[in-house]
Design an enzyme around this catalytic site. Structure first.
Site, mmCIF file in Angstrom:
data_model
loop_
_atom_site.group_PDB
_atom_site.id
_atom_site.type_symbol
_atom_site.label_atom_id
_atom_site.label_comp_id
_atom_site.label_asym_id
_atom_site.label_seq_id
_atom_site.Cartn_x
_atom_site.Cartn_y
_atom_site.Cartn_z
ATOM 1 N N ASP A 227 0.803 -1.218 0.000
ATOM 2 C CA ASP A 227 0.000 0.000 0.000
ATOM 3 C C ASP A 227 0.844 1.280 0.000
ATOM 4 O O ASP A 227 1.825 1.376 0.733
ATOM 5 C CB ASP A 227 -0.855 -0.032 1.282
ATOM 6 C CG ASP A 227 -1.777 1.144 1.412
ATOM 7 O OD1 ASP A 227 -2.802 1.161 0.720
ATOM 8 O OD2 ASP A 227 -1.471 2.059 2.217
ATOM 9 N N GLU A 301 1.290 -0.581 -5.034
ATOM 10 C CA GLU A 301 0.279 0.442 -5.318
ATOM 11 C C GLU A 301 0.935 1.808 -5.419
ATOM 12 O O GLU A 301 1.231 2.443 -4.410
ATOM 13 C CB GLU A 301 -0.777 0.482 -4.203
ATOM 14 C CG GLU A 301 -1.933 1.396 -4.573
ATOM 15 C CD GLU A 301 -2.398 2.360 -3.496
ATOM 16 O OE1 GLU A 301 -3.451 2.979 -3.676
ATOM 17 O OE2 GLU A 301 -1.700 2.507 -2.470
HETATM 18 C C1 GLC Z 1 -3.936 3.367 -0.306
HETATM 19 C C2 GLC Z 1 -5.211 2.618 -0.113
HETATM 20 C C3 GLC Z 1 -6.250 3.559 0.382
HETATM 21 C C4 GLC Z 1 -5.792 4.112 1.699
HETATM 22 C C5 GLC Z 1 -4.407 4.724 1.608
HETATM 23 C C6 GLC Z 1 -3.798 4.917 2.956
HETATM 24 O O1 GLC Z 1 -4.035 4.340 -1.278
HETATM 25 O O2 GLC Z 1 -5.573 1.961 -1.279
HETATM 26 O O3 GLC Z 1 -7.501 2.961 0.503
HETATM 27 O O4 GLC Z 1 -6.688 5.078 2.148
HETATM 28 O O5 GLC Z 1 -3.511 3.907 0.899
HETATM 29 O O6 GLC Z 1 -3.426 3.693 3.528
#
Ligand code: GLC
Ligand code: MG
Length: 580
Positions: A227, A301
């Site tokens: 993440d 991500e």
């Molecule tokens: C990423 C997740 C999102 C979250 C953020 C903070 O972007 O996909 O849902 O709010 O990280 O952890």
């Protein structure tokens, strides 16, 4: 003379090795499968509290198997006070109580493995919860844990008032700094106040995160989605006299001055150190692969420039993620895009991707409007054809196989901090991620079969009475059935090993070709409600007849219909898979 020169060439061309496409090789489990994202809170509620849970997921694994999915990536199911619905983790080593127990989790893995479905968890390395023991200990003056976080002194303004150290903003609006009396300093939170950033310049934090990775890999999971990983490092403040510098304005005047996009994040994102940390994490994954031979996958991500996204694959001998998420089909194009835009966006990733790595295709997740909402319900099958038949890994956000659309969530029912923090009962929906997180639609019964509760954590989207799994399984033609057929088709050698090229025939019709040895498929997607007749012989070596293998639900064609490649009729929004 000529014959002498040609002979070796002919020999080379006819020898098995060369004529046979040399990219036919053993593929690893992750290269050919579909990764299906489950948002645990919204998939299936087994205990009737209105909140999805692990036993709910376990009970639906048969559905995923039938659909043709080989791997699931699960949004966080760790202990959390839920300020950011699980992305604020108070105990990285425990299962969140609303979702079940560690035993439930172990049952889930065992049941998934039995069906041959791999399980991938969500690693949230950038931050923890302000209710974690680590943060609480930091507040209690425990130095070890104080050093887990990023602290900075206040700035005192001309009125003698305390102000945050600089202008850094949270992704969810407002200052990224929060004052704590206990410490007499501000801590950094790039996301909500309840998500204090971890300090990656502290080797103990790095070691802790590696142990978290080991703990879950030991339980038998097949990898992690990682993440917000481009936020791991902030700039080294020693380069700025020991104070974190302000970020420059982005120049984007369309956004609220409190919003994250108001600044250009040159000091809080995409820092060079981040890539090397990802490569270190990958080494931990590989420790496990070395032990049992099962490749553990990393999916990163990152919303960043294409050049930066590519760095996550690795550099030289340093390996990174097998799947650096390709969000281009979310961020660069939508229903208003032309076929040219679609081609350009797909080619962008293919162009920058290292030639020896796999591409991946993503059209939705729990942070963005659903695919059927962004592209329009008419393009559901066409987009699934693109995601599942292009070369590389296909990723599906739960409900895309049905064409689920965003639900309406009133201001009163809004719970996502990204929506709530706008404090704007009129325009909150532009920022809220609740609409793409509404409960999964299983059937036409109460709460779409998601839960027996009187109130679910988010309301079920309108239209579930007809848009649901049961209805689509029963229908003769449905998105579900098209998806299932695509999942099967992508196992064919052409889609596993075959080459790819594409043409935008006009502003509306996008066509790509996959071919391998003497087999050729053509995938036609009409982005608009206009009928055309297209001449597929534009592609080299495409002549003669093509037959319909699959078609979108609004297509007037039947499977097996044959057309001359030089004049294939295409109706509005039609998606067709043709075989030469
Ligand atoms: C990423 C997740 C999102 C979250 C953020 C903070 O972007 O996909 O849902 O709010 O990280 O952890
Ligand atoms: Mg429940």
């Amino acid at each position: 003379m000529k014959a002498v020169l040609l002979l070796p060439l002919l020999l080379v061309l006819c020898s098995g090795n060369v004529v046979k496409n040399d990219n036919e090789r053993d593929q690893d489990w992750w290269e050919t499968t579909i990764f299906y994202q489950i948002y645990p809170r919204s998939f299936a509620d087994s205990d009737g509290d209105g909140i999805g849970d692990l036993n709910g997921i376990t009970s639906k694994l048969g559905y995923l198997k039938e659909l043709g999915v080989g791997a699931v990536w699960l949004s966080p199911m760790f202990q959390s006070p839920m300020y950011d619905f699980g992305y604020d983790i108070s105990d990285f080593y425990a299962v969140h109580d609303e979702y079940g127990t560690m035993e439930d989790f172990e049952n889930l893995i065992a049941a998934a493995n039995e069906l041959g479905i791999k399980l991938v968890l969500d690693l949230v390395p950038n931050h923890t919860s302000n209710e974690s023991v680590w943060f609480q200990e930091a507040l209690n003056g425990n130095e070890k844990y104080y050093n887990y976080f990023v602290w900075e002194d206040a700035v005192i303004d001309e009125n003698g008032d305390r102000q945050p150290p600089n202008n850094w903003r949270s992704h969810f609006r407002g200052s990224a700094w929060e004052w704590r009396d206990e410490v007499g300093q501000y801590y950094l939170h790039q996301f909500v106040v309840g998500q204090p950033d971890l300090n990656y310049r502290n080797p103990e934090v790095v070691e802790e995160m590696k142990n978290i990775i080991r703990f879950w890999l030991d339980k038998g999971i097949a990898g992690f989605r990682v993440d917000a990983v481009n936020c791991l490092f902030e700039v080294d403040k020693n380069l700025f006299g020991g104070k974190y510098p302000d970020e420059p304005l982005s120049g984007n005047l369309d956004v609220h001055p409190d919003s994250h996009d108001y600044l250009s994040h040159i000091y809080t994102k995409d820092q060079n150190e981040t890539y090397y940390m990802v490569y270190e994490f990958r080494d931990v994954f590989d420790e496990f692969t070395a032990k049992d031979g099962l490749t553990r996958v990393m999916m990163t991500e990152v919303y960043a420039s294409i050049q930066d996204v590519m760095r996550y694959y690795g550099e030289g001998d340093l390996l990174g993620a097998q799947i650096p998420f390709n969000f281009d089909l979310i961020t660069d194009v939508d229903a208003s895009s032309s076929a040219n835009d679609i081609k350009y966006t797909i080619d962008k990733f293919m162009t920058y991707k290292p030639v020896d790595k796999e591409a991946n295709w993503v059209v939705g997740n729990h942070d963005n409007k659903r695919m059927a909402t962004r592209y329009g319900p008419s393009l559901v099958d066409g987009m699934n054809m693109i995601v599942l038949l292009l070369p590389g890994v296909g990723v599906t956000y739960m409900g895309e196989e049905l064409g689920m659309v965003d639900g309406y969530v009133s201001w009163e029912d809004t719970v996502d901090p990204s929506g709530c923090n706008t404090n704007d009962p009129i325009n909150y929906a532009d920022s809220s991620r609740d609409p793409c997180r509404t409960p999964f639609q299983w059937n036409a019964e109460k709460n779409s079969g998601f839960s027996t509760a009187d109130k679910t954590w988010l309301p079920v989207a309108d239209g579930y009475e007809t848009l649901n799994v049961e209805a689509q399984k029963a229908a003769e033609r449905s998105h579900y059935k098209v998806y299932q057929a695509l999942a099967k088709l992508r196992q064919d050698k052409v889609f596993r090993y075959g080459r790819y090229d594409s043409v935008a025939f006009n502003k509306d019709v996008f066509v790509f070709r996959r071919w391998y040895n003497d087999e050729t498929y053509l995938v036609v997607v009409n982005m608009r409600d206009t009928d055309y007749e297209i001449d597929l012989t534009y592609f080299e070596n495409v002549i003669g007849d093509v037959s319909v293998v699959l078609r979108s639900i609004q297509s007037p064609k039947n499977e097996g219909d044959v057309f001359n490649a030089s004049s294939v009729p295409v109706v509005g929004y039609e998606g067709i898979v043709l075989k030469l």
